[in-house]
Design a protein around this motif. Structure first.
Motif, mmCIF file in Angstrom:
data_model
loop_
_atom_site.group_PDB
_atom_site.id
_atom_site.type_symbol
_atom_site.label_atom_id
_atom_site.label_comp_id
_atom_site.label_asym_id
_atom_site.label_seq_id
_atom_site.Cartn_x
_atom_site.Cartn_y
_atom_site.Cartn_z
ATOM 1 N N ALA A 20 -15.039 21.830 -64.799
ATOM 2 C CA ALA A 20 -13.822 22.575 -64.478
ATOM 3 C C ALA A 20 -12.802 21.666 -63.800
ATOM 4 C CB ALA A 20 -14.162 23.760 -63.584
ATOM 5 N N LEU A 21 -13.275 20.776 -62.908
ATOM 6 C CA LEU A 21 -12.387 19.846 -62.222
ATOM 7 C C LEU A 21 -11.712 18.901 -63.210
ATOM 8 C CD1 LEU A 21 -11.293 18.613 -59.587
ATOM 9 C CD2 LEU A 21 -13.285 17.121 -59.604
ATOM 10 N N LYS A 22 -12.484 18.355 -64.113
ATOM 11 C CA LYS A 22 -11.927 17.444 -65.121
ATOM 12 C C LYS A 22 -10.883 18.152 -65.971
ATOM 13 C CE LYS A 22 -15.749 14.212 -65.670
ATOM 14 N NZ LYS A 22 -16.760 13.688 -66.593
ATOM 15 N N LYS A 23 -11.158 19.399 -66.328
ATOM 16 C CA LYS A 23 -10.234 20.179 -67.141
ATOM 17 C C LYS A 23 -8.919 20.406 -66.394
ATOM 18 C CE LYS A 23 -10.634 24.086 -70.268
ATOM 19 N NZ LYS A 23 -11.458 25.224 -70.644
ATOM 20 N N LYS A 24 -9.022 20.748 -65.105
ATOM 21 C CA LYS A 24 -7.823 20.968 -64.292
ATOM 22 C C LYS A 24 -7.029 19.677 -64.134
ATOM 23 C CE LYS A 24 -8.996 24.956 -61.488
ATOM 24 N NZ LYS A 24 -9.080 25.482 -60.114
ATOM 25 N N MET A 25 -7.730 18.568 -63.912
ATOM 26 C CA MET A 25 -7.052 17.283 -63.748
ATOM 27 C C MET A 25 -6.354 16.872 -65.038
ATOM 28 S SD MET A 25 -9.803 15.252 -61.384
ATOM 29 C CE MET A 25 -8.924 13.714 -61.326
ATOM 30 N N GLN A 26 -6.981 17.154 -66.163
ATOM 31 C CA GLN A 26 -6.381 16.849 -67.461
ATOM 32 C C GLN A 26 -5.098 17.652 -67.639
ATOM 33 O OE1 GLN A 26 -7.761 14.697 -69.830
ATOM 34 N NE2 GLN A 26 -5.904 14.957 -71.004
ATOM 35 N N ARG A 27 -5.169 18.936 -67.288
ATOM 36 C CA ARG A 27 -4.014 19.819 -67.416
ATOM 37 C C ARG A 27 -2.878 19.395 -66.496
ATOM 38 N NH1 ARG A 27 -5.938 25.011 -65.992
ATOM 39 N NH2 ARG A 27 -7.610 24.694 -67.471
ATOM 40 N N GLU A 28 -3.203 18.913 -65.306
ATOM 41 C CA GLU A 28 -2.196 18.475 -64.338
ATOM 42 C C GLU A 28 -1.615 17.113 -64.713
ATOM 43 O OE1 GLU A 28 -0.960 20.015 -61.542
ATOM 44 O OE2 GLU A 28 -2.076 21.796 -62.166
ATOM 45 N N GLY A 29 -2.278 16.371 -65.588
ATOM 46 C CA GLY A 29 -1.779 15.065 -66.005
ATOM 47 C C GLY A 29 -2.205 13.933 -65.090
ATOM 48 N N VAL A 30 -3.266 14.131 -64.332
ATOM 49 C CA VAL A 30 -3.730 13.118 -63.377
ATOM 50 C C VAL A 30 -4.252 11.883 -64.107
ATOM 51 C CG1 VAL A 30 -5.397 12.624 -61.543
ATOM 52 C CG2 VAL A 30 -4.258 14.841 -61.631
ATOM 53 N N PHE A 31 -5.030 12.084 -65.153
ATOM 54 C CA PHE A 31 -5.606 10.945 -65.882
ATOM 55 C C PHE A 31 -4.513 10.121 -66.548
ATOM 56 C CE2 PHE A 31 -9.340 13.939 -66.148
ATOM 57 C CZ PHE A 31 -10.106 13.230 -65.249
ATOM 58 N N ARG A 32 -3.516 10.804 -67.088
ATOM 59 C CA ARG A 32 -2.414 10.121 -67.749
ATOM 60 C C ARG A 32 -1.634 9.294 -66.727
ATOM 61 N NH1 ARG A 32 2.799 11.361 -69.389
ATOM 62 N NH2 ARG A 32 3.280 10.617 -71.465
ATOM 63 N N GLU A 33 -1.403 9.885 -65.555
ATOM 64 C CA GLU A 33 -0.689 9.194 -64.482
ATOM 65 C C GLU A 33 -1.458 7.952 -64.031
ATOM 66 O OE1 GLU A 33 2.551 8.888 -61.848
ATOM 67 O OE2 GLU A 33 2.237 10.386 -63.420
ATOM 68 N N MET A 34 -2.779 8.077 -63.908
ATOM 69 C CA MET A 34 -3.600 6.929 -63.500
ATOM 70 C C MET A 34 -3.503 5.812 -64.529
ATOM 71 S SD MET A 34 -6.948 8.844 -61.824
ATOM 72 C CE MET A 34 -8.022 7.996 -62.906
ATOM 73 N N LEU A 36 -1.018 5.225 -66.576
ATOM 74 C CA LEU A 36 0.311 4.615 -66.520
ATOM 75 C C LEU A 36 0.467 3.694 -65.312
ATOM 76 C CD1 LEU A 36 2.604 7.618 -67.507
ATOM 77 C CD2 LEU A 36 2.237 5.517 -68.803
ATOM 78 N N ARG A 37 -0.167 4.032 -64.200
ATOM 79 C CA ARG A 37 -0.019 3.238 -62.986
ATOM 80 C C ARG A 37 -0.989 2.067 -62.912
ATOM 81 N NH1 ARG A 37 2.577 6.057 -58.381
ATOM 82 N NH2 ARG A 37 3.518 7.925 -59.240
ATOM 83 N N ARG A 38 -1.842 1.930 -63.918
ATOM 84 C CA ARG A 38 -2.817 0.841 -63.916
ATOM 85 C C ARG A 38 -2.137 -0.519 -63.910
ATOM 86 N NH1 ARG A 38 -6.940 2.275 -68.175
ATOM 87 N NH2 ARG A 38 -7.339 3.961 -66.736
ATOM 88 N N SER A 39 -0.997 -0.611 -64.597
ATOM 89 C CA SER A 39 -0.260 -1.872 -64.610
ATOM 90 C C SER A 39 1.226 -1.580 -64.479
ATOM 91 C CB SER A 39 -0.526 -2.629 -65.917
ATOM 92 O OG SER A 39 -0.116 -1.856 -67.019
ATOM 93 N N TYR A 40 2.008 -2.598 -64.129
ATOM 94 C CA TYR A 40 3.440 -2.440 -63.928
ATOM 95 C C TYR A 40 4.121 -2.190 -65.264
ATOM 96 C CZ TYR A 40 8.269 -3.394 -62.749
ATOM 97 O OH TYR A 40 9.610 -3.298 -62.589
#
Length: 71
Positions: A20-34, A36-40
């Motif tokens: 459920a946590l992974k699903k919520k994080m996916q919906r919030e865009g947390v993984f995508r944000e991480m 994108l921020r991996r490199s400049y």
């Protein structure tokens, strides 16, 4: 302010809570944000990416609209 994501663990079922946590994080865009921020990302690259995303969204919306109208 970052929205707080909470998941309740019921009956000691951690696997279900994690899912459920992974699903919520996916919906919030947390993984995508991480990702994108991996490199400049140069400002010009950011503008190009955001522009391409906007075009993609518009095309998808137009496709769905056409589909609803029966074309």
């Amino acid at each position: 302010m970052i929205p707080i994501v909470q998941v309740v663990v019921r009956d000691n079922n951690v696997d279900q809570a994690l899912k459920a946590l992974k699903k919520k994080m996916q919906r919030e865009g947390v993984f995508r944000e991480m990702k994108l921020r991996r490199s400049y990302e140069k400002p010009s690259e950011k503008r190009a990416r955001e522009s391409a995303e906007a075009v993609r969204r518009q095309r998808k919306l137009a496709r769905k609209r056409k589909e609803r109208e029966g074309f």
